[in-house]
Write a protein that holds these residues in place. Structure first.
Motif, PDB file in Angstrom:
ATOM      1  N   PHE A 125     -41.311  86.905 -13.097  1.00  0.00           N
ATOM      2  CA  PHE A 125     -42.236  86.763 -11.980  1.00  0.00           C
ATOM      3  C   PHE A 125     -41.658  87.380 -10.713  1.00  0.00           C
ATOM      4  O   PHE A 125     -40.480  87.190 -10.401  1.00  0.00           O
ATOM      5  CB  PHE A 125     -42.515  85.276 -11.754  1.00  0.00           C
ATOM      6  N   LEU A 126     -42.500  88.112  -9.978  1.00  0.00           N
ATOM      7  CA  LEU A 126     -42.071  88.716  -8.715  1.00  0.00           C
ATOM      8  C   LEU A 126     -42.750  88.079  -7.516  1.00  0.00           C
ATOM      9  O   LEU A 126     -42.094  87.584  -6.599  1.00  0.00           O
ATOM     10  CB  LEU A 126     -42.346  90.216  -8.727  1.00  0.00           C
ATOM     11  N   ILE A 127     -44.096  88.109  -7.493  1.00  0.00           N
ATOM     12  CA  ILE A 127     -44.824  87.656  -6.315  1.00  0.00           C
ATOM     13  C   ILE A 127     -46.228  87.226  -6.715  1.00  0.00           C
ATOM     14  O   ILE A 127     -46.764  87.691  -7.720  1.00  0.00           O
ATOM     15  CB  ILE A 127     -44.868  88.760  -5.235  1.00  0.00           C
ATOM     16  N   TYR A 128     -46.808  86.332  -5.916  1.00  0.00           N
ATOM     17  CA  TYR A 128     -48.112  85.740  -6.219  1.00  0.00           C
ATOM     18  C   TYR A 128     -48.949  85.700  -4.953  1.00  0.00           C
ATOM     19  O   TYR A 128     -48.473  85.272  -3.899  1.00  0.00           O
ATOM     20  CB  TYR A 128     -47.876  84.338  -6.757  1.00  0.00           C
ATOM     21  N   PHE A 129     -50.194  86.171  -5.061  1.00  0.00           N
ATOM     22  CA  PHE A 129     -51.159  86.105  -3.978  1.00  0.00           C
ATOM     23  C   PHE A 129     -52.302  85.189  -4.400  1.00  0.00           C
ATOM     24  O   PHE A 129     -52.813  85.294  -5.518  1.00  0.00           O
ATOM     25  CB  PHE A 129     -51.749  87.492  -3.675  1.00  0.00           C
ATOM     26  N   GLN A 130     -52.724  84.327  -3.493  1.00  0.00           N
ATOM     27  CA  GLN A 130     -53.872  83.464  -3.762  1.00  0.00           C
ATOM     28  C   GLN A 130     -54.740  83.444  -2.515  1.00  0.00           C
ATOM     29  O   GLN A 130     -54.370  82.849  -1.499  1.00  0.00           O
ATOM     30  CB  GLN A 130     -53.430  82.059  -4.134  1.00  0.00           C
ATOM     31  N   GLY A 131     -55.883  84.094  -2.593  1.00  0.00           N
ATOM     32  CA  GLY A 131     -56.824  84.104  -1.489  1.00  0.00           C
ATOM     33  C   GLY A 131     -56.166  84.543  -0.198  1.00  0.00           C
ATOM     34  O   GLY A 131     -55.459  85.546  -0.137  1.00  0.00           O
ATOM     35  N   ASN A 132     -56.385  83.768   0.852  1.00  0.00           N
ATOM     36  CA  ASN A 132     -55.838  84.081   2.169  1.00  0.00           C
ATOM     37  C   ASN A 132     -54.527  83.353   2.441  1.00  0.00           C
ATOM     38  O   ASN A 132     -53.995  83.432   3.557  1.00  0.00           O
ATOM     39  CB  ASN A 132     -56.846  83.718   3.254  1.00  0.00           C
ATOM     40  N   SER A 133     -54.017  82.645   1.439  1.00  0.00           N
ATOM     41  CA  SER A 133     -52.771  81.905   1.633  1.00  0.00           C
ATOM     42  C   SER A 133     -51.583  82.848   1.708  1.00  0.00           C
ATOM     43  O   SER A 133     -51.651  83.984   1.228  1.00  0.00           O
ATOM     44  CB  SER A 133     -52.556  80.923   0.475  1.00  0.00           C
ATOM     45  N   ALA A 134     -50.507  82.360   2.320  1.00  0.00           N
ATOM     46  CA  ALA A 134     -49.286  83.153   2.364  1.00  0.00           C
ATOM     47  C   ALA A 134     -48.785  83.387   0.940  1.00  0.00           C
ATOM     48  O   ALA A 134     -48.783  82.478   0.112  1.00  0.00           O
ATOM     49  CB  ALA A 134     -48.221  82.427   3.173  1.00  0.00           C
ATOM     50  N   PRO A 135     -48.381  84.603   0.611  1.00  0.00           N
ATOM     51  CA  PRO A 135     -47.934  84.880  -0.749  1.00  0.00           C
ATOM     52  C   PRO A 135     -46.636  84.151  -1.077  1.00  0.00           C
ATOM     53  O   PRO A 135     -45.827  83.876  -0.197  1.00  0.00           O
ATOM     54  CB  PRO A 135     -47.727  86.399  -0.755  1.00  0.00           C
ATOM     55  N   ASP A 136     -46.469  83.854  -2.328  1.00  0.00           N
ATOM     56  CA  ASP A 136     -45.210  83.301  -2.841  1.00  0.00           C
ATOM     57  C   ASP A 136     -44.322  84.468  -3.254  1.00  0.00           C
ATOM     58  O   ASP A 136     -44.567  85.089  -4.281  1.00  0.00           O
ATOM     59  CB  ASP A 136     -45.483  82.377  -4.018  1.00  0.00           C
ATOM     60  N   LYS A 137     -43.293  84.729  -2.478  1.00  0.00           N
ATOM     61  CA  LYS A 137     -42.424  85.882  -2.714  1.00  0.00           C
ATOM     62  C   LYS A 137     -41.125  85.476  -3.398  1.00  0.00           C
ATOM     63  O   LYS A 137     -40.155  86.250  -3.423  1.00  0.00           O
ATOM     64  CB  LYS A 137     -42.074  86.551  -1.381  1.00  0.00           C
ATOM     65  N   SER A 138     -41.090  84.281  -3.953  1.00  0.00           N
ATOM     66  CA  SER A 138     -39.823  83.718  -4.420  1.00  0.00           C
ATOM     67  C   SER A 138     -39.170  84.512  -5.546  1.00  0.00           C
ATOM     68  O   SER A 138     -37.976  84.377  -5.787  1.00  0.00           O
ATOM     69  CB  SER A 138     -40.033  82.266  -4.871  1.00  0.00           C
ATOM     70  N   GLY A 139     -39.947  85.357  -6.239  1.00  0.00           N
ATOM     71  CA  GLY A 139     -39.381  86.109  -7.353  1.00  0.00           C
ATOM     72  C   GLY A 139     -38.883  87.499  -7.003  1.00  0.00           C
ATOM     73  O   GLY A 139     -38.281  88.167  -7.852  1.00  0.00           O
ATOM     74  N   LEU A 140     -39.109  87.932  -5.792  1.00  0.00           N
ATOM     75  CA  LEU A 140     -38.670  89.283  -5.417  1.00  0.00           C
ATOM     76  C   LEU A 140     -37.152  89.349  -5.447  1.00  0.00           C
ATOM     77  O   LEU A 140     -36.476  88.526  -4.833  1.00  0.00           O
ATOM     78  CB  LEU A 140     -39.194  89.656  -4.033  1.00  0.00           C
ATOM     79  N   PRO A 141     -36.573  90.330  -6.160  1.00  0.00           N
ATOM     80  CA  PRO A 141     -35.127  90.353  -6.372  1.00  0.00           C
ATOM     81  C   PRO A 141     -34.311  90.765  -5.160  1.00  0.00           C
ATOM     82  O   PRO A 141     -33.118  90.436  -5.106  1.00  0.00           O
ATOM     83  CB  PRO A 141     -34.956  91.355  -7.524  1.00  0.00           C
ATOM     84  N   SER A 142     -34.899  91.476  -4.228  1.00  0.00           N
ATOM     85  CA  SER A 142     -34.163  91.882  -3.029  1.00  0.00           C
ATOM     86  C   SER A 142     -35.156  92.260  -1.946  1.00  0.00           C
ATOM     87  O   SER A 142     -36.359  92.366  -2.207  1.00  0.00           O
ATOM     88  CB  SER A 142     -33.238  93.068  -3.332  1.00  0.00           C
ATOM     89  N   ASP A 143     -34.646  92.465  -0.730  1.00  0.00           N
ATOM     90  CA  ASP A 143     -35.545  92.836   0.366  1.00  0.00           C
ATOM     91  C   ASP A 143     -36.016  94.275   0.262  1.00  0.00           C
ATOM     92  O   ASP A 143     -36.783  94.742   1.118  1.00  0.00           O
ATOM     93  CB  ASP A 143     -34.881  92.568   1.730  1.00  0.00           C
ATOM     94  N   ARG A 144     -35.593  94.977  -0.758  1.00  0.00           N
ATOM     95  CA  ARG A 144     -36.135  96.329  -0.973  1.00  0.00           C
ATOM     96  C   ARG A 144     -37.540  96.269  -1.580  1.00  0.00           C
ATOM     97  O   ARG A 144     -38.250  97.264  -1.587  1.00  0.00           O
ATOM     98  CB  ARG A 144     -35.221  97.126  -1.909  1.00  0.00           C
ATOM     99  N   PHE A 145     -37.883  95.100  -2.087  1.00  0.00           N
ATOM    100  CA  PHE A 145     -39.182  94.901  -2.729  1.00  0.00           C
ATOM    101  C   PHE A 145     -40.134  94.221  -1.750  1.00  0.00           C
ATOM    102  O   PHE A 145     -39.773  93.242  -1.096  1.00  0.00           O
ATOM    103  CB  PHE A 145     -39.041  94.018  -3.970  1.00  0.00           C
ATOM    104  N   SER A 146     -41.354  94.727  -1.679  1.00  0.00           N
ATOM    105  CA  SER A 146     -42.378  94.087  -0.867  1.00  0.00           C
ATOM    106  C   SER A 146     -43.723  94.347  -1.512  1.00  0.00           C
ATOM    107  O   SER A 146     -43.875  95.256  -2.338  1.00  0.00           O
ATOM    108  CB  SER A 146     -42.357  94.616   0.565  1.00  0.00           C
ATOM    109  N   ALA A 147     -44.691  93.534  -1.170  1.00  0.00           N
ATOM    110  CA  ALA A 147     -46.027  93.718  -1.719  1.00  0.00           C
ATOM    111  C   ALA A 147     -47.040  93.247  -0.702  1.00  0.00           C
ATOM    112  O   ALA A 147     -46.756  92.370   0.120  1.00  0.00           O
ATOM    113  CB  ALA A 147     -46.193  92.955  -3.034  1.00  0.00           C
ATOM    114  N   GLU A 148     -48.203  93.841  -0.772  1.00  0.00           N
ATOM    115  CA  GLU A 148     -49.304  93.403   0.065  1.00  0.00           C
ATOM    116  C   GLU A 148     -50.589  93.439  -0.742  1.00  0.00           C
ATOM    117  O   GLU A 148     -50.685  94.134  -1.769  1.00  0.00           O
ATOM    118  CB  GLU A 148     -49.434  94.268   1.316  1.00  0.00           C
ATOM    119  N   ARG A 149     -51.534  92.671  -0.270  1.00  0.00           N
ATOM    120  CA  ARG A 149     -52.838  92.638  -0.908  1.00  0.00           C
ATOM    121  C   ARG A 149     -53.876  92.762   0.193  1.00  0.00           C
ATOM    122  O   ARG A 149     -53.976  91.887   1.058  1.00  0.00           O
ATOM    123  CB  ARG A 149     -53.035  91.348  -1.693  1.00  0.00           C
TER     124      ARG A 149
END
Lengths: 115, 114
Positions: free
Chosen positions: A45-69
């Motif tokens: 698992f890397l990241i989770y988006f649900q509606g307008n809620s703040a994403p759960d980024k707990s699985g991102l392995p480093s700050d080189r990884f980011s995601a947006e929706r």
């Protein structure tokens, strides 16, 4: 109807370059997940988006990884300054509900190779 | 130790055989148990979904969950060459953040020989 789509299907890049991976979820699905599948490691698992809620980024392995929706639909996973250990298949999944255990529908994945 | 353990195989069986695939887990918070099938260079597709303990049957597939032993199984009856794929177990529970993030086993590669 159309399933989850991902692009590109394959991406070869040089170490140190940035890459963007795209996911188009099933229309109307409110939840979107990114996973990484490495050889012999299963899906991580890397990241989770649900509606307008703040994403759960707990699985991102480093700050080189980011995601947006954007607009609650399309998502982009960005990997900056890629490293060889980032080579893997990146899978996106979407699901329609918020309660219980959603049925997650997976896309075909993007196979990333970092040379 | 991984939260979910799964024998990677490969497992090779003759057509028509009964296949047994298994996973063990350590986190007692898991409540939802799934089996996904993944063909080569494709995304995983959901095969079976079970909540808590018990059995569930769908055609040639039966999923079993034993929460007391932290052990889940998938049985495939009358296996076919088209069943050749990687089978992934997955689990989820209630977390503070991503309620439904799935924790996967590493997958078992199954080959059904005609």
């Amino acid at each position: 109807g159309a399933g989850v789509s991902q692009s590109p299907s394959n991406k070869v890049t040089e170490k140190g370059k940035d890459v963007e991976l795209r996911c188009d979820p099933i229309s109307g699905h409110t939840a979107l997940y990114w996973y990484r599948q490495s050889l012999g490691q299963g899906l991580e698992f890397l990241i989770y988006f649900q509606g307008n809620s703040a994403p759960d980024k707990s699985g991102l392995p480093s700050d080189r990884f980011s995601a947006e929706r954007t607009g609650g639909s399309v998502s982009t996973l960005t990997i900056q300054r890629t490293q060889q250990e980032d080579s893997a298949v990146y899978l996106c999944a979407s699901s329609p509900t918020t309660g219980g255990a959603d049925t997650q529908y997976f896309g075909p994945g993007t196979r990333l190779t970092v040379l | 130790q991984k939260e979910v353990e799964q024998d990677p195989g490969p497992l090779s069986v003759p057509e028509g055989a009964i296949v047994s695939l298994n996973c063990t887990y350590s986190n007692s918070a898991f409540q939802y148990f799934m089996w996904y099938r993944q063909y080569s260079r494709k995304g995983p597709e959901l095969l079976m979904y079970t909540y808590s303990s018990g059995n569930k049957e769908d055609g040639r597939f039966t999923a079993q969950v034993d929460k007391s032993s932290k052990y889940i199984s998938l049985f495939i009856r009358d296996s076919q060459p088209s069943d050749s794929a990687t089978y992934l177990c997955a689990m989820s529970g209630r977390y503070g953040g991503a309620t439904n993030k799935l924790i996967f086993g590493t997958g078992t590669l199954l080959a059904v020989q005609p």
